[in-house]
Design a protein around this motif. Structure first.
Motif, PDB file in Angstrom:
ATOM      1  N   TYR A  71     -25.937   7.066   8.888  1.00 37.15           N
ATOM      2  CA  TYR A  71     -24.967   7.821   8.082  1.00 37.15           C
ATOM      3  C   TYR A  71     -25.061   9.274   7.809  1.00 37.15           C
ATOM      4  N   ARG A  72     -23.893   9.859   7.642  1.00 36.74           N
ATOM      5  CA  ARG A  72     -23.843  11.168   7.445  1.00 36.74           C
ATOM      6  C   ARG A  72     -23.152  11.522   6.097  1.00 36.74           C
ATOM      7  N   THR A  73     -23.537  12.392   5.283  1.00 35.35           N
ATOM      8  CA  THR A  73     -23.015  12.610   4.021  1.00 35.35           C
ATOM      9  C   THR A  73     -21.720  13.597   4.146  1.00 35.35           C
ATOM     10  N   GLY A  74     -21.002  13.703   3.455  1.00 32.50           N
ATOM     11  CA  GLY A  74     -19.792  14.658   3.558  1.00 32.50           C
ATOM     12  C   GLY A  74     -19.902  16.090   3.055  1.00 32.50           C
ATOM     13  N   GLY A  75     -19.379  17.052   3.662  1.00 29.13           N
ATOM     14  CA  GLY A  75     -19.575  18.463   3.171  1.00 29.13           C
ATOM     15  C   GLY A  75     -19.364  19.348   4.300  1.00 29.13           C
ATOM     16  N   PHE A  76     -19.719  20.642   3.847  1.00 26.51           N
ATOM     17  CA  PHE A  76     -19.957  21.534   4.842  1.00 26.51           C
ATOM     18  C   PHE A  76     -21.383  21.925   5.177  1.00 26.51           C
ATOM     19  N   THR A  77     -21.245  22.569   6.385  1.00 25.98           N
ATOM     20  CA  THR A  77     -22.703  23.288   6.871  1.00 25.98           C
ATOM     21  C   THR A  77     -22.541  24.668   6.359  1.00 25.98           C
ATOM     22  N   GLU A 106     -20.245  26.528   8.569  1.00 27.32           N
ATOM     23  CA  GLU A 106     -18.779  26.574   8.191  1.00 27.32           C
ATOM     24  C   GLU A 106     -18.427  27.288   6.963  1.00 27.32           C
TER      25      GLU A 106
END
Length: 192
Positions: A8-14, A17
């Motif tokens: 599972y990967r959470t949404g958002g920016f690194t 980015e």
């Protein structure tokens, strides 16, 4: 057969980015802000010149409509940057007083504008007068062209030339605003 599960990967920016986005925005601002300032300055100057051309058109129209001389004068002395007054000159003295019919008044230009006239717009008193036929003339009934140069007084050099407008009033009463940086016929000695 059981479906394969992905972590599972959470949404958002690194962070990378986000840094790239901020860098692109900074570059766009560095490129865009000077252009916007030049556009704003040009727009203010064009607006002032067009307001003066409109005042001249109003004076010319009133002169022809009423069959009398109509005059445009600076609001204070010979200082066109103080604004201007358009009136029908009942007593033919080229000065606004109680006997005359006020048509319109323009407030002063911003403090960073300078406005200087040529022809009857330069004299003392400074005025631009239209006869009942719509032609510009002097108080001695001589047909004469005039100009008004509006420029910024807070800049210099090539930028100042780009931030200058000249309103040319022909003997026929036709008025036009032009930019000397892009029009070779746009000079303070122009007569049409």
């Amino acid at each position: 057969m059981k479906a394969r599960q992905f972590p599972y990967r959470t949404g958002g920016f690194t962070l990378i980015e986000l840094m790239v986005t901020i860098a692109i925005a900074a570059v766009l601002l560095v490129i865009g802000v000077p252009s916007f300032v030049a556009f704003q300055r040009s727009s203010e100057l064009t607006s002032a010149a067009n307001s003066f051309v409109a005042a001249l058109g109003t004076a010319r129209g009133e002169a022809m409509k009423r069959g009398r001389q109509a005059v445009v004068v600076p609001r204070v002395g010979s200082d066109w940057a103080s604004g201007w007054t358009v009136f029908v000159d009942i007593d033919n003295d080229q000065q606004f007083n109680g006997a005359d019919i006020l048509v319109v008044q323009q407030g002063s230009l911003p403090s960073y504008f300078a406005a200087t006239g040529q022809g009857t717009a330069q004299g003392s008193p400074s005025y631009i007068m239209f006869n009942p036929s719509g032609y510009t003339q002097t108080s001695g009934s001589v047909f004469q062209s005039a100009t008004l140069k509006i420029e910024r007084n807070d800049i210099s050099g090539a930028e100042k030339t780009a931030q200058t407008r000249i309103v040319v009033i022909a003997k026929t009463g036709r008025a036009r605003a032009c930019q000397p940086a892009s029009d070779t016929t746009c000079t303070t000695s122009a007569s049409e």
